[in-house]
Scaffold this active site. Structure first.
Site, short mmCIF file in Angstrom:
data_model
loop_
_atom_site.label_atom_id
_atom_site.label_comp_id
_atom_site.label_asym_id
_atom_site.label_seq_id
_atom_site.Cartn_x
_atom_site.Cartn_y
_atom_site.Cartn_z
N ASP A 86 11.05 50.04 -89.98
CA ASP A 86 10.71 51.38 -89.49
C ASP A 86 11.89 52.28 -89.78
O ASP A 86 12.92 52.21 -89.08
CB ASP A 86 10.46 51.34 -87.97
CG ASP A 86 9.00 51.11 -87.62
OD1 ASP A 86 8.13 51.61 -88.37
OD2 ASP A 86 8.73 50.45 -86.62
N ARG A 155 8.19 63.11 -85.13
CA ARG A 155 7.82 62.07 -86.11
C ARG A 155 6.74 62.57 -87.07
O ARG A 155 6.44 61.91 -88.05
CB ARG A 155 7.31 60.82 -85.38
CG ARG A 155 8.32 60.18 -84.45
CD ARG A 155 7.69 59.05 -83.67
NE ARG A 155 7.38 57.90 -84.51
CZ ARG A 155 6.63 56.88 -84.11
NH1 ARG A 155 6.08 56.89 -82.90
NH2 ARG A 155 6.41 55.85 -84.92
N LYS A 185 0.58 55.87 -91.14
CA LYS A 185 0.23 55.43 -89.78
C LYS A 185 0.06 56.65 -88.86
O LYS A 185 0.58 57.74 -89.17
CB LYS A 185 1.31 54.47 -89.24
CG LYS A 185 2.72 55.07 -89.17
CD LYS A 185 3.74 54.00 -88.79
CE LYS A 185 5.12 54.58 -88.56
NZ LYS A 185 6.13 53.55 -88.31
N HIS A 186 -0.69 56.57 -87.78
CA HIS A 186 -1.34 55.42 -87.14
C HIS A 186 -2.85 55.70 -87.14
O HIS A 186 -3.32 56.46 -86.28
CB HIS A 186 -0.85 55.24 -85.71
CG HIS A 186 0.65 55.22 -85.57
ND1 HIS A 186 1.42 56.36 -85.53
CD2 HIS A 186 1.51 54.17 -85.47
CE1 HIS A 186 2.71 56.03 -85.40
NE2 HIS A 186 2.78 54.71 -85.36
N HIS A 198 2.16 51.93 -76.50
CA HIS A 198 3.13 50.88 -76.19
C HIS A 198 2.97 50.42 -74.74
O HIS A 198 3.37 49.31 -74.39
CB HIS A 198 4.56 51.40 -76.36
CG HIS A 198 4.94 51.69 -77.78
ND1 HIS A 198 4.63 52.88 -78.40
CD2 HIS A 198 5.60 50.94 -78.69
CE1 HIS A 198 5.09 52.85 -79.64
NE2 HIS A 198 5.68 51.70 -79.84
N ASP A 271 -0.61 47.93 -85.82
CA ASP A 271 0.60 48.29 -85.10
C ASP A 271 1.04 47.03 -84.37
O ASP A 271 0.33 46.02 -84.34
CB ASP A 271 0.32 49.44 -84.13
CG ASP A 271 1.57 50.27 -83.82
OD1 ASP A 271 2.68 49.77 -84.08
OD2 ASP A 271 1.43 51.39 -83.33
#
Length: 603
Positions: A86, A155, A185-186, A198, A271
């Site tokens: 990453d 991001r 992604k995502h 998460h 993921d």
């Protein structure tokens, strides 16, 4: 009416399926070199690759040795393993120790130059390849539809799908220029929810038509640019049904939407399956120790990503007392080798498949998936730098990984002085300022910006300036004036707890949060780092603090919190906290660099 045949899979068939499923895994490693149990795991299971994090990175030589050890154990049939990282930019830059911190996608977008996106990706990809890394888990193709999201923010390339798609297209081309595999992604998008996958299972209730007009546009652009991989999110998309499962387990989204409707023929990776959204759903639906985390393969995924290190030992307890401890790899290998007749595995699988339609379907899915992964691994280009010095002993610095100069260029072209009503910039040479770092992150799953490094670089340019400790919140003092609450990192202490028979568990006590009073007759400059818009109550306390103390300028290194700020307070937006960004911000404050004066309308 024919009688349905019952068929119990033999141990040999089960072994074959386990081996096939394991070969679709990408795993995380524990430290900077392989542990013995990791070596055994790689050799026995022959996974497709590994993912590197900052915990695995120390020096050029060490990373080369680590990747060499992995490759030695995984280079089956002359196929190089996938070595992933990453390394998106800003806070998510796992290789920062060796090749620096790329600018955030938000900073590139603010520069209004799509060509910079391609140039940054190309230079970043080249440096990653020099390390031996062949897959970058970027770009983030999400859009910021929910400003309070803690996952998207800097991001991404912004909130407008059309512009985001243009930058994604250029970014993918840049990585391809560098010869590194990239991953959009995502899918199908994480930008419409404030929830963090998460920690929970977020649910986005958009129709297919709404997705097609918004979230999917950047992924379509990535596919047109030739992106090799797509990462599936753990966000649920019911699509006008009552089905709430992570997209990574949903065949409608992977095989249906991504492959059939959008025509993506590349590799699909999940993921991290160690994330709470996946773990909780898998455990609830399928049970068992693994929690059904292999199920995304049946939904159309090709690679299963596990970011947590493989445990060397399984410990079982009852009422807090240790009952047994099993060496994981030794137990697996010893058990399987006892029950498997290796010479007859293929024959047993053929016999089982002939009798079992479900097994045939599973094997067909796995075979097609294996073909896609094999094709991807054949595309890997070897690292450009030889592991050994040249015979003539001439060292060429350009052969070795370093921080690309393009990062400085982007930093200098993306600083925005949104407003400066007091005319504070450029700062007077004799001004003595107090920098106050303010950090707000709703969760602990993603790394924060390195705000300490940002302050250190800034203070090198202004030697008379001081800083406070880290501020995490605000509350009124006894006089009703809103004051900051500081987070004293040095207050962390270690507490030992004896468990019997001399065994000791080490526990980190919580860091101490303390009140802090802003000194009078000091020029206060808050440096604010936030992933997204904080909750309303926190934002209200922050705004009241600014109204109480009226600093001439607030520097936002993270997501800009512009709404509701006092009109008399200036705003400097940096969209990052790297060394290059801090240096560019210092030059703006000195009057040496002309900043941008506004954000793009579409951002």
């Amino acid at each position: 009416m024919t009688e349905k045949k019952e068929y119990a899979l033999s141990p040999g068939v089960k072994f074959h399926l386990v081996k096939k499923i394991e070969s679709h895994k990408v795993i995380g490693l524990g430290e900077m070199q392989l542990f013995p149990h990791e070596e055994k795991y790689l050799e026995f299971h022959n996974v497709s690759g590994v993912i590197l994090f900052e915990r695995n990175v120390e020096s050029l030589t060490q990373v080369g040795d680590l990747i060499g050890s992995v490759t030695e154990r995984l280079a089956k049939n002359s196929l190089p393993p996938l070595i992933m990282a990453d390394h998106e930019g800003d806070a998510v830059s796992e290789l920062r120790k060796l090749i620096g911190v790329p600018p955030s996608p938000a900073a590139i977008a603010v520069s209004r130059d799509e060509g910079l996106a391609r140039e940054v990706a190309r230079e970043t990809g080249r440096e990653m390849r020099k390390l031996g890394v062949n897959v970058v888990l970027a770009p983030v193709a999400d859009c910021v539809f929910e400003p309070s999201s803690q996952v998207t923010g800097l991001r991404t390339f912004g909130r407008d799908p059309v512009h985001v798609a243009e930058y994604i297209h250029e970014t993918v081309l840049g990585y391809k220029d560098a010869g590194i595999i990239c991953c959009a992604k995502h899918f199908p998008g994480h930008g419409s929810t404030a929830g963090d996958s998460h920690e929970i299972l977020p649910v986005v209730r958009k129709t297919r038509e709404e997705l097609a007009r918004t979230d999917l546009l950047p992924f379509v652009a990535a596919a047109k640019a030739g992106v090799e991989m797509v990462m599936i999110t753990h966000v649920a998309f019911p699509l006008e049904t009552d089905i709430e499962m992570p997209a990574s387990y949903d065949r409608r989204l992977i095989d249906g939407l991504l492959r059939d409707e959008l025509g993506f023929g590349g590799v699909v990776i999940t993921d991290s399956l160690d994330m709470a959204a996946s773990r909780a759903y898998g455990k609830a639906q399928f049970g068992g120790i693994a929690g059904g985390t292999e199920r995304p393969l049946l939904a159309g995924a090709d690679l299963l990503l596990y970011t947590e290190p493989i445990p060397s030992e399984m410990r079982m307890e009852r009422s807090g007392e240790k009952m047994a401890s099993l060496k994981v790899m030794e137990m697996i290998i010893h058990t399987l080798e006892r029950i498997i007749d290796k010479d007859r595995i293929d024959q047993k699988v053929e016999e089982a498949a002939a009798e079992n339609e479900g097994l045939r379907a599973i094997l067909e899915i796995l075979d097609k998936s294996e073909q896609r992964v094999t094709s991807l691994r054949k595309q890997i280009k070897q690292a450009e730098v030889p592991r050994e010095p040249s015979k003539d002993k001439v060292i060429r610095l350009e052969d070795y990984a370093s921080t690309p100069s393009i990062y400085k260029k982007v930093a200098e072209r993306s600083i925005v002085l949104e407003r400066d009503p007091a005319g504070f910039v450029p700062v007077m040479p004799n001004a003595k300022c107090l920098l106050m770092p303010v950090v707000h992150f709703a969760g602990q799953s993603l790394k924060p910006q390195n705000i300490g490094e940002f302050l250190t670089v800034l203070r090198r340019h202004f030697s008379s300036w001081d800083r406070t400790s880290l501020i995490v919140d605000f509350m009124p003092d006894v006089y009703g004036r809103m004051q900051p609450r500081s987070f004293r990192e040095e207050a962390r202490r270690v507490r030992a707890i004896k468990k019997g028979k001399g065994e000791v568990d080490i526990e980190l006590a919580p860091a101490k949060e303390e009140g802090f009073v802003v000194p009078e007759r000091v020029t206060l400059i808050p440096i604010v780092s936030a992933r997204g818009v904080p909750p309303e109550d926190y934002l209200a306390r922050f705004q009241e603090f600014l109204e109480t103390h009226l600093p001439p300028l607030v520097v936002f290194t993270g997501w800009p919190l512009l709404e509701g700020l006092p009109e008399s307070v200036g705003c400097l937006l940096t969209f990052g906290a790297s060394r290059e960004v801090a240096s560019a911000a210092a030059r703006v404050l000195k009057g040496e660099l002309e900043p941008l004066r506004s954000l793009p309308e579409w951002f």
